[in-house]
Design a protein around this motif. Sequence first.
Motif, mmCIF file in Angstrom:
data_model
loop_
_atom_site.group_PDB
_atom_site.id
_atom_site.type_symbol
_atom_site.label_atom_id
_atom_site.label_comp_id
_atom_site.label_asym_id
_atom_site.label_seq_id
_atom_site.Cartn_x
_atom_site.Cartn_y
_atom_site.Cartn_z
ATOM 1 N N VAL A 49 19.222 10.084 19.619
ATOM 2 C CA VAL A 49 19.696 8.701 19.539
ATOM 3 C C VAL A 49 19.940 8.285 18.094
ATOM 4 O O VAL A 49 20.815 7.467 17.813
ATOM 5 N N ASN A 50 19.183 8.866 17.159
ATOM 6 C CA ASN A 50 19.442 8.554 15.754
ATOM 7 C C ASN A 50 20.737 9.195 15.282
ATOM 8 O O ASN A 50 21.441 8.634 14.436
ATOM 9 N N ALA A 59 21.363 -9.197 20.810
ATOM 10 C CA ALA A 59 20.923 -9.869 22.033
ATOM 11 C C ALA A 59 21.863 -9.573 23.193
ATOM 12 O O ALA A 59 21.428 -9.302 24.323
ATOM 13 N N GLY A 60 23.163 -9.617 22.927
ATOM 14 C CA GLY A 60 24.127 -9.317 23.980
ATOM 15 C C GLY A 60 24.002 -7.891 24.481
ATOM 16 O O GLY A 60 24.058 -7.629 25.695
ATOM 17 N N LEU A 61 23.789 -6.948 23.563
ATOM 18 C CA LEU A 61 23.619 -5.555 23.962
ATOM 19 C C LEU A 61 22.341 -5.350 24.766
ATOM 20 O O LEU A 61 22.306 -4.562 25.718
ATOM 21 N N LEU A 62 21.280 -6.051 24.407
ATOM 22 C CA LEU A 62 20.030 -5.951 25.167
ATOM 23 C C LEU A 62 20.214 -6.454 26.595
ATOM 24 O O LEU A 62 19.696 -5.852 27.555
ATOM 25 N N THR A 67 22.106 0.146 21.246
ATOM 26 C CA THR A 67 21.282 0.520 20.097
ATOM 27 C C THR A 67 20.396 1.703 20.436
ATOM 28 O O THR A 67 20.039 1.926 21.592
ATOM 29 N N ASN A 68 20.015 2.463 19.417
ATOM 30 C CA ASN A 68 19.174 3.634 19.658
ATOM 31 C C ASN A 68 17.829 3.251 20.275
ATOM 32 O O ASN A 68 17.299 3.976 21.121
ATOM 33 N N ASP A 69 17.279 2.112 19.863
ATOM 34 C CA ASP A 69 16.014 1.660 20.441
ATOM 35 C C ASP A 69 16.163 1.424 21.936
ATOM 36 O O ASP A 69 15.344 1.873 22.742
ATOM 37 N N GLY A 79 25.650 0.984 17.301
ATOM 38 C CA GLY A 79 24.717 2.018 17.713
ATOM 39 C C GLY A 79 23.281 1.751 17.332
ATOM 40 O O GLY A 79 22.368 2.221 18.005
ATOM 41 N N ASN A 80 23.047 1.034 16.257
ATOM 42 C CA ASN A 80 21.681 0.724 15.839
ATOM 43 C C ASN A 80 21.682 -0.570 15.032
ATOM 44 O O ASN A 80 22.736 -1.023 14.581
#
Length: 381
Positions: A145-146, A63-66, A111-113, A155-156
């Motif tokens: 990204v993967n 959530a923080g990364l988003l 994250t990769n997404d 990262g993911n």
Amino acid sequence: MTTELERSPPTPVAWLPPSLGALHRDGVFVGLVVVLVALALVAPREIPRYPSRISWPTIATLAGLLLLTRGVEASGALQRAGRALIDLVRSERAAALGLIGASALLSMAITNDVALFIVVPLTLGMCRIAHLPAARLVVFEALAVNVGSALTPIGNPQNIFLWQRSGVPFAQFVSAMLPLVAVLAVALFALAVWAFPATPVRLRDERRASEFDMPLLVVSLGLYAPFLALADRHLAGWGLALVAVVSLALRPRLVRDVDWGLLLVFVLMFIDLRGLADLPAMRGWIASLALDLPKHLYAAGIVASQIVSNVPATIALGEYSGDWHTLAYAVNIGGFGLAIGSLANLIALRMLRERGAWLAFHLWSLPFLVIAAIAGYLILF
């Protein structure tokens, strides 16, 4: 400068996050809800235990990364960077290598997404400025990204889960994944040099400048270090609180526009997969796989990722093995191959919406899975 985030104040109804309103059209979410209902009917006494099945530190970190990523995206900095890249590159190959490298580097910090939510729109915008092969670029960005996201514990989603669960330091996680990522990065760039010709980039006529929100960019980037420091000390909840408070104070609509639906999907994954793992029949079958043997765990992680995607595979197999190193290799490699192997693949292809993109993806991704699986095996064993 007045930005899009500061224009007309939203109505109360407008504050409903768009990502939540669209969940009924998300096949993954609908499938998880169906499984949840089935589990509730089969074992109703387990319903009170559902919250304890969720890895809340993982959800808080994601959530923080988003939130941080949404701030960088909304600032307009990456759009300007893309236009600058078009001005600098001389060939299609140079443009492709720049975008692939940027995708890999971004996915190491987010994250990769989420990286794809930034890079793919940027790429499609660049394709409107210059004549570039959009489908091939997006396919290679999904692979990139993967590859890049496998390096870091943030990262993911599967790495976030394994990092928080294992308790290993940030640097130790990176050190363990570095040999695999180095080999995959070399292979990816070699394929890219072959796939993209060195023909000159031809520009289109229409070019429009984007708005730039410097304060938002500075604050978003400045919060990354304290947030990661708190997450590394297993205080992800406090890190999320810090980022959320600052985001609400600076640009409230940022919080609304975050993909909260993605978080809900991961919450359901934890509940469903741990619920399935608790079923006697499932326990008996997985026990027969002898996952205490690293080679068996490695193969199971790759194969399971091709069937249910690598995040659910990580959550399920993590219930039966504490070997985070082997499992991390397996599920990150499992993100290649079939599109279902990683949600990042599905996101990229869905955003592209171009006929033939699925075939093009598998023509590159399936051979890359073979390369990655062999490389991972040789490194581990």
